[in-house]
Design a protein around this motif. Structure first.
Motif, mmCIF file in Angstrom:
data_model
loop_
_atom_site.group_PDB
_atom_site.id
_atom_site.type_symbol
_atom_site.label_atom_id
_atom_site.label_comp_id
_atom_site.label_asym_id
_atom_site.label_seq_id
_atom_site.Cartn_x
_atom_site.Cartn_y
_atom_site.Cartn_z
ATOM 1 N N ARG A 159 4.329 1.689 -4.050
ATOM 2 C CA ARG A 159 4.703 0.667 -3.021
ATOM 3 C C ARG A 159 3.457 0.264 -2.758
ATOM 4 N N ARG A 160 2.602 0.774 -2.386
ATOM 5 C CA ARG A 160 1.135 0.232 -1.974
ATOM 6 C C ARG A 160 0.799 -0.938 -3.138
ATOM 7 N N MET A 161 1.000 -0.678 -4.264
ATOM 8 C CA MET A 161 0.588 -1.548 -5.336
ATOM 9 C C MET A 161 0.994 -2.987 -5.108
ATOM 10 N N LEU A 162 2.365 -3.018 -4.347
ATOM 11 C CA LEU A 162 2.942 -4.429 -3.787
ATOM 12 C C LEU A 162 2.082 -5.329 -3.054
ATOM 13 N N VAL A 172 2.710 -8.121 -8.774
ATOM 14 C CA VAL A 172 3.614 -7.035 -9.268
ATOM 15 C C VAL A 172 5.110 -6.904 -9.058
ATOM 16 N N ILE A 173 5.826 -6.536 -9.855
ATOM 17 C CA ILE A 173 7.275 -6.082 -9.378
ATOM 18 C C ILE A 173 7.029 -4.307 -9.894
ATOM 19 N N SER A 180 5.810 -8.359 -4.869
ATOM 20 C CA SER A 180 4.736 -8.671 -4.237
ATOM 21 C C SER A 180 5.022 -9.928 -3.602
ATOM 22 N N GLY A 181 4.523 -10.056 -2.157
ATOM 23 C CA GLY A 181 4.502 -11.209 -1.220
ATOM 24 C C GLY A 181 6.019 -11.563 -0.654
ATOM 25 N N GLY A 182 7.014 -10.554 -1.023
ATOM 26 C CA GLY A 182 8.436 -10.541 -0.352
ATOM 27 C C GLY A 182 9.366 -11.490 -1.241
ATOM 28 N N PRO A 209 3.104 -13.617 11.054
ATOM 29 C CA PRO A 209 3.129 -13.568 9.534
ATOM 30 C C PRO A 209 2.929 -12.056 9.014
ATOM 31 N N ALA A 210 3.499 -11.978 7.725
ATOM 32 C CA ALA A 210 3.272 -10.603 7.257
ATOM 33 C C ALA A 210 1.906 -10.212 6.899
ATOM 34 N N GLU A 211 1.237 -11.394 6.291
ATOM 35 C CA GLU A 211 -0.180 -11.006 5.960
ATOM 36 C C GLU A 211 -0.966 -10.720 7.276
ATOM 37 N N GLN A 212 -0.736 -11.433 8.128
ATOM 38 C CA GLN A 212 -1.590 -10.968 9.535
ATOM 39 C C GLN A 212 -1.314 -9.654 9.939
#
Length: 252
Positions: free
Chosen positions: A165-168, A174-175, A190-192, A6-9
């Motif tokens: 990019r890090r803001m995502l 955000v977009i 955000s979140g893909g 998972p991307a979050e992990q």
């Protein structure tokens, strides 16, 4: 493999490893001097020489040096680069290369079985997390209301684009849109999530920033439902105009 995690992990492990590296280098506040980090990690940083028969020289490369029976020493060869942010990114990437094994170990993945693209992705992600450590970045972003120019003043060794990019990866949702020379070249959320097309307020803010060369923030009353804030920042230099647009969302 990494695409099954998972991307979050994955982001959590990368952020944790980056924080460990900074702690080992005794770096406790921004901006992060990656040349100093490398030195404190025992990495040799030296000026690189152009490689024979190579049309494009890499900005930096990680090598192991050995002489006779002496133990191998880790080194980063850094090409000539006038931009401060690019020098620090190049060194951060090579630090990421040298410490990527920690991320794989935390995830239970054998790095020898990971494709080169996966190892490169981990090194890139570590570089971003070193220059913009999540805990500090989220704290400072909230404190300055996510103003790109104020964050750049705090994280001077990171580029405007890297900060955006890090803001995502930080709350709120955000977009982020990147425009070069009057053309939208990159847009992520955000979140893909798949971002919707540019809204009229986003286009208006982008156009105003492009033409005026000043940051622009839309009036709240002008924003459609579901959008909390729209701001655009001009990153202009001689012969080139770039704008970064940040669109804050109520929720996904």
């Amino acid at each position: 493999m990494l695409n099954e995690i998972p991307a979050e992990q994955l982001r959590g492990v990368i952020d944790a490893v980056a924080q460990e590296i900074l702690a080992e280098a005794e770096v406790t506040q921004p901006p992060v001097d990656c040349l100093l980090v490398a030195e404190r990690l025992g990495l040799i940083v030296a000026r690189d020489q152009p490689l024979p028969n190579q049309a494009v020289q890499p900005r930096a490369r990680f090598v192991k040096l050995s002489a006779g029976g002496a133990p191998a020493a880790d080194a980063i060869f850094l090409a000539e680069e006038p931009r401060r942010e690019r020098r620090h990114w190049a060194v951060a990437h090579e630090i990421g290369e040298s410490r990527a094994f920690r991320v794989f170990a935390e995830l239970g993945v054998d790095p020898a079985e990971a494709p080169p693209a996966a190892r490169e992705a981990v090194a890139n992600a570590l570089a971003g997390a070193l220059l913009l450590p999540r805990e500090w970045f989220v704290r400072d972003g909230a404190r300055v209301d996510w103003d790109l120019f104020e964050l750049k003043a705090i994280y001077a060794t990171a580029s405007h684009e890297l900060i955006a990019r890090r803001m995502l990866e930080a709350p709120p949702s955000v977009i982020v849109t990147l425009a070069d020379q009057g053309r939208c070249v990159w847009r992520r959320s955000s979140g893909g999530h798949r971002p919707p097309p540019l809204t009229p307020p986003e286009r208006d803010a982008w156009t105003a920033a492009h033409q005026q060369g000043q940051p622009v923030q839309c009036e709240r009353a002008e924003l459609p439902e579901g959008i909390v804030d729209v701001r655009a920042w001009p990153i202009h230099e001689e012969g080139w105009k770039r704008e970064i647009i940040r669109t804050e969302l109520a929720q996904w």
